[in-house]
Design a protein around this motif. Sequence first.
Motif, PDB file in Angstrom:
ATOM      1  N   UNK A  23      51.906  36.115  43.878  1.00  0.00           N
ATOM      2  CA  UNK A  23      50.502  35.729  43.954  1.00  0.00           C
ATOM      3  C   UNK A  23      49.582  36.938  43.799  1.00  0.00           C
ATOM      4  N   UNK A  24      49.913  38.025  44.490  1.00  0.00           N
ATOM      5  CA  UNK A  24      49.059  39.219  44.444  1.00  0.00           C
ATOM      6  C   UNK A  24      49.071  39.851  43.063  1.00  0.00           C
ATOM      7  N   UNK A  25      50.239  39.882  42.412  1.00  0.00           N
ATOM      8  CA  UNK A  25      50.334  40.466  41.075  1.00  0.00           C
ATOM      9  C   UNK A  25      49.428  39.730  40.096  1.00  0.00           C
ATOM     10  N   UNK A  26      49.472  38.407  40.132  1.00  0.00           N
ATOM     11  CA  UNK A  26      48.662  37.616  39.201  1.00  0.00           C
ATOM     12  C   UNK A  26      47.177  37.857  39.425  1.00  0.00           C
ATOM     13  N   UNK A  27      46.748  37.839  40.682  1.00  0.00           N
ATOM     14  CA  UNK A  27      45.337  38.024  40.997  1.00  0.00           C
ATOM     15  C   UNK A  27      44.895  39.455  40.689  1.00  0.00           C
ATOM     16  N   UNK A  28      45.715  40.439  41.071  1.00  0.00           N
ATOM     17  CA  UNK A  28      45.355  41.842  40.839  1.00  0.00           C
ATOM     18  C   UNK A  28      45.300  42.165  39.350  1.00  0.00           C
ATOM     19  N   UNK A  29      46.247  41.628  38.578  1.00  0.00           N
ATOM     20  CA  UNK A  29      46.234  41.859  37.132  1.00  0.00           C
ATOM     21  C   UNK A  29      44.996  41.235  36.497  1.00  0.00           C
ATOM     22  N   UNK A  30      44.659  40.042  36.937  1.00  0.00           N
ATOM     23  CA  UNK A  30      43.439  39.381  36.456  1.00  0.00           C
ATOM     24  C   UNK A  30      42.221  40.251  36.775  1.00  0.00           C
ATOM     25  N   UNK A  31      42.186  40.819  37.963  1.00  0.00           N
ATOM     26  CA  UNK A  31      41.058  41.662  38.379  1.00  0.00           C
ATOM     27  C   UNK A  31      40.935  42.886  37.480  1.00  0.00           C
ATOM     28  N   UNK A  32      42.055  43.555  37.196  1.00  0.00           N
ATOM     29  CA  UNK A  32      42.003  44.772  36.379  1.00  0.00           C
ATOM     30  C   UNK A  32      41.620  44.490  34.935  1.00  0.00           C
ATOM     31  N   UNK A  33      41.869  43.257  34.459  1.00  0.00           N
ATOM     32  CA  UNK A  33      41.552  42.923  33.066  1.00  0.00           C
ATOM     33  C   UNK A  33      40.148  42.353  32.905  1.00  0.00           C
ATOM     34  N   UNK A  34      39.449  42.120  34.006  1.00  0.00           N
ATOM     35  CA  UNK A  34      38.109  41.531  33.893  1.00  0.00           C
ATOM     36  C   UNK A  34      37.019  42.380  34.536  1.00  0.00           C
ATOM     37  N   UNK A  35      37.388  43.374  35.331  1.00  0.00           N
ATOM     38  CA  UNK A  35      36.395  44.167  36.053  1.00  0.00           C
ATOM     39  C   UNK A  35      36.296  45.589  35.521  1.00  0.00           C
ATOM     40  N   UNK A  36      37.422  46.172  35.095  1.00  0.00           N
ATOM     41  CA  UNK A  36      37.434  47.571  34.678  1.00  0.00           C
ATOM     42  C   UNK A  36      36.533  47.796  33.459  1.00  0.00           C
ATOM     43  N   UNK A  37      35.728  48.867  33.520  1.00  0.00           N
ATOM     44  CA  UNK A  37      34.872  49.217  32.388  1.00  0.00           C
ATOM     45  C   UNK A  37      35.683  49.906  31.296  1.00  0.00           C
ATOM     46  N   UNK A  38      36.491  50.884  31.686  1.00  0.00           N
ATOM     47  CA  UNK A  38      37.370  51.584  30.744  1.00  0.00           C
ATOM     48  C   UNK A  38      38.731  50.896  30.765  1.00  0.00           C
ATOM     49  N   UNK A  39      38.936  49.969  29.816  1.00  0.00           N
ATOM     50  CA  UNK A  39      40.154  49.150  29.833  1.00  0.00           C
ATOM     51  C   UNK A  39      41.381  49.981  29.494  1.00  0.00           C
TER      52      UNK A  39
END
Length: 337
Positions: A23-39
Motif C-alpha cells: 500500500x505504501x509503495x503504491x501511494x509513495x510512488x504516485x506522490x513522487x510522480x505527481x508532486x516532484x518538480x524535477x522529475x
Amino acid sequence: MATEQVSIYFKIYCLTVMTLVAATYTVALRYTRTVSKDMYFSTTAVCLTEIIKLILSLGMLAKETGSLGKLKASITENIFRSPKELLKLSVPSLVYAVQNNMAFVALSNLDAAVYQVTYQLKIPCTALCTVLMLHRSLNRLQWFSVFMLCGGVTLVQWNPATSNMVQVEQNPILGFVAIAIAVLCSGFAGVYFEKVLKSSDTSLWVRNIQMYLSGILVTLAGVYMSDAANVVEKGFFFGYTPWVCFVILLASMGGLYTSVVVKYTDNIMKGFSAALAIVLSTIASVTLFGLQITATFASGTFLVCISIYLYGLPKQETTKISKEEMDKSSKQKLISV
C-alpha cells in the motif's frame, strides 16, 4: 512443512509488513510522480532497485549457508560456472524490468487506488499462464472469481475516481495500457520463475541472485536506451529526494517479503492482505490526493476484494482435503499392518 513450523504471530507479522509495503509503495510512488518538480528517471530507479535486491539476497544466502567459505563456493558454482542458468533467468529479468517501468508510467497517469484495484488483473493473467505453462487446472469457483474480478476492474475503469489535488497532466488511457502490460509481464514472469524454481533444488536466494544479476544488466541497458542523453547531462541521481529513495527501498523489500509470505502463509491470508492493501491505498488517496469516490468505483473495488478471497479459498480447501486423505491412507496402512 514450513507452514506448520512457524507461529501464527510470525505469519501475521509477514502479512502485515507485506500489506503495508504494498500500500505504501503504491501511494509513495504516485506522490513522487505527481508532486516532484524535477522529475527523476524511472529507469535509474528500477536499476537501483535491482542492485538493492541483489545485495539483500546475498545477505540472505550468506545467512543460509552459514559461512563465508560456503557462500563463496555457492556463488562460484551457481554464478561463474553456470552461464546457462544466468541466461535462463535473464528472461524473467527482462520481463520484470518492463513491468517495473510500466508501474511508473501507470502511476504517473492513474490514482494509486485505481492502480491498486486494476493491477489485481494479474490474478487472472497468472491463472491463465499457470494453466498454459504448468498444466494446472482451475475449478469452477476459481474461474467464477476470475470473471468477478474482471467485472470489478471494468466498473472501476468505467467511471474512474478522480483526484482534485493533483495538478500534473494525466492520460488515463496511457495509464491503463501501462497496467495491462505490467499485468501480462507479472503473470508470465511469475509463472516462469516458479517453473525454474521447481525444476531443480537450487536455493531460492541463489535463483534470486541469478535473476537480479541479469536484471541489473537489463535495466542498465534500459537506462542507456531511454535516458542516456539526459543522464549524461543531468546525472544518474537527478531529481532524487528522500521520498524517491523511500520508494526504491520499498520496491526492494516488497519482492523479498513476498517470497517469505508465499513460503510461510496460505492463499486466504494473502487474499486478505491484497484486499487490505487496496483499502489502505484508497484511504490514503482520499486523504493525500483528494480522491473522489464514485459508486461504480466502490462497487468495483468491493467485487475485486471478494474475488481475491474466493480465488484463494479453493486451494486451501483442496489442501485440507488432501491432508485428510493422507491421514486416512496412513491409518489404513497401520490397520493392515
